[in-house]
Design an enzyme around this catalytic site. Structure first.
Site, PDB file in Angstrom:
ATOM      1  CE  LYS A 121      -2.190  -1.219   3.807  1.00 36.17           C
ATOM      2  NZ  LYS A 121      -1.786  -2.611   3.964  1.00 36.17           N
ATOM      3  CB  THR A 122       3.590   2.405   2.216  1.00 37.39           C
ATOM      4  OG1 THR A 122       2.840   2.260   3.422  1.00 37.39           O
ATOM      5  CG2 THR A 122       4.485   3.627   2.336  1.00 37.39           C
ATOM      6  CD  GLU A 165      -0.319   2.957   3.544  1.00 38.58           C
ATOM      7  OE1 GLU A 165      -0.088   2.027   4.332  1.00 38.58           O
ATOM      8  OE2 GLU A 165       0.532   3.803   3.220  1.00 38.58           O
TER       9      GLU A 165
END
Length: 464
Positions: A121-122, A165
């Site tokens: 995600k990051t 995110e």
């Protein structure tokens, strides 16, 4: 474009303001003109960055830190019920707002891209933030890690796009209603909150079901959990589904990933045409993250060739295979990987980037619950390294679980043929690594806890 401060957020107080998710929201609110205050357990560079934006940051938690005129108290799921500032909020009848609700309010009226998945995600959120900024679209973004370029995890932009995110760990991503949702993968994790894969699927289905009518789901075509989720949401009539990956059936097909040292060259087949671009971090999984970002941008109407070029400007996120330095011919690299899938992906990426080098890993398990459920798989992942040092479990928000220690990982690693050393005193790690490392080796500090602090200490010890 909406960028006004919600009335409840005009004078917010954040408990745990230094956390990755909390600090991002606080920064955006401060940049929009809110009078931000908060507290954190210890002093940090993040606290200083918030102060530079005009926020008041207290160190330590105490009832008197909460101002009488606060309009709300923002908390994450990590904040315990007995926190003195929470008790003070109840006395003053100050509303308590979860971090996810605060973030959802900031995305209101904007074209939101929410990036979800068990891993990646990051990185994917960061790739989009960098690329959209490079294209002059001035996005807002909230990321769970610091970009190496801008040096921040969040920013209020004047454009109409907000990239966020979306955290599944506590189901908070169900609060968002994005125009585009990305699902990178779906696996069982966060065992304190999910008891089974069925619960995970239900949670992701709820998230996908919140995509705005006419919006798009960008989802992996290769990862089994994502494939299963796609089957479950295909019948949502208002949802456009775009798959990406190496599968022949993928809408955006990854044709080839070519390693180029610590970078990769990626060729995709999109709308019948081949498109090649560079990803400035190693590893096939990061290349797939970039393709997911590409597909999401195209779903917003951004020309693919422009976005592909801009994605090449992404140079990484702190703690995602971040080179910390080199001393005496030994490179030290930092990895946030803490789930077996992430560990395996990063170790394979480093193998691909430097196939002739020995790989030494300093691994710190994160959470008792995760170690209890996945300790065997963590140990098996460490067998990809030539030598491993395993630290005690970093507890974060959890209390110890009887019988759950790093020994679960060490035993599994040895059973898989790994060479492992247990180290209980973190301060001795630089000496231990210096005794193992030789010129040409790669040292990887790995884990979601404070193992990241060891990189500079190892470099200093090697230099001496």
């Amino acid at each position: 474009m909406a960028s006004a401060i919600p009335t409840a957020m005009e004078r917010p107080h954040f408990i745990g303001i230094g956390g990755a998710g909390m600090s991002g929201i606080a920064k955006i609110l401060a940049q929009r003109g809110a009078q931000v205050a908060g507290s954190d357990a210890k002093e940090s560079a993040t606290a200083e960055a918030l102060r530079a934006l005009g926020a008041t940051v207290h160190i330590g938690h105490a009832a008197e830190h909460l101002a009488d005129d606060a309009t709300c108290v923002v908390v994450s799921s990590a904040i315990r019920a007995d926190n003195p500032e929470l008790a003070r909020a109840a006395e003053l009848s100050v509303p308590v707002v979860h971090r996810s609700d605060a973030l959802a309010s900031l995305m209101g009226g904007l074209r939101a891209i929410a990036v979800a998945g068990t891993h990646g995600k990051t990185t994917t959120t960061s790739m989009l933030a960098v690329a959209l900024t490079e294209l002059g679209l001035d996005p807002s973004y909230a990321i769970g890690g610091d970009l190496e370029g801008p040096g921040t995890n969040a920013r209020h932009g004047e454009g109409d796009i907000f990239v966020a995110e979306a955290d599944e760990s506590d189901r908070s991503f169900q609060k968002y209603d994005p125009e585009v949702a990305i699902v990178l993968n779906v696996e069982l994790d966060h065992h304190a909150n999910y008891a089974s894969m069925d619960e995970i699927y239900d949670s992701f289905e709820t998230f996908v079901g919140k995509v705005r009518p006419g919006g798009t789901l960008v989802i992996a075509a290769d990862q089994p959990g994502a494939v299963e989720l796609t089957k479950r949401v295909r019948d949502l009539s208002s949802l456009n589904v775009v798959t990406y990956g190496e599968s022949e059936t993928a809408d955006v097909r990854v044709h080839k990933v070519t390693p180029r040292g610590l970078t990769s060259e990626v060729t995709v087949l999109l709308n019948g045409k081949f498109l090649t671009f560079t990803v400035s971090v190693p590893g096939r999984h990061y290349a797939h993250n970039a393709v997911a970002a590409l597909a999401a941008g195209v779903a917003l109407g951004i020309p693919a060739h422009n976005l592909a070029s801009a994605l090449g400007k992404y140079t990484g996120v702190k703690r995602r295979l971040q080179l910390k330095g080199e001393a005496k011919g030994v490179q030290v690299i930092d990895s946030y990987a803490h789930h077996p899938t992430e560990m395996t992906a990063d170790l394979e990426a480093m193998r691909g980037a430097a196939s002739d080098a020995r790989l030494l890993v300093v691994f710190q398990p994160h959470l008792f619950s995760r170690t209890q459920e996945l300790g065997k798989e963590m140990g098996e992942a460490l067998a990809l390294a030539d030598l491993s040092v395993v630290l005690d479990i970093y507890p974060a928000r959890e209390d110890p679980v009887p019988g759950v220690t790093s020994a679960l990982i060490i035993d599994a690693a040895k059973a898989a043929g790994a060479t492992v050393t247990a180290v209980h005193d973190k301060s001795t790690v630089p000496d231990v690594v210096a005794g193992m490392a030789a010129p040409g080796d790669l040292v990887l500090t790995m884990g979601a806890g404070d193992v990241t602090d060891l990189g500079p200490a190892i470099l200093a010890r090697l230099s001496n």
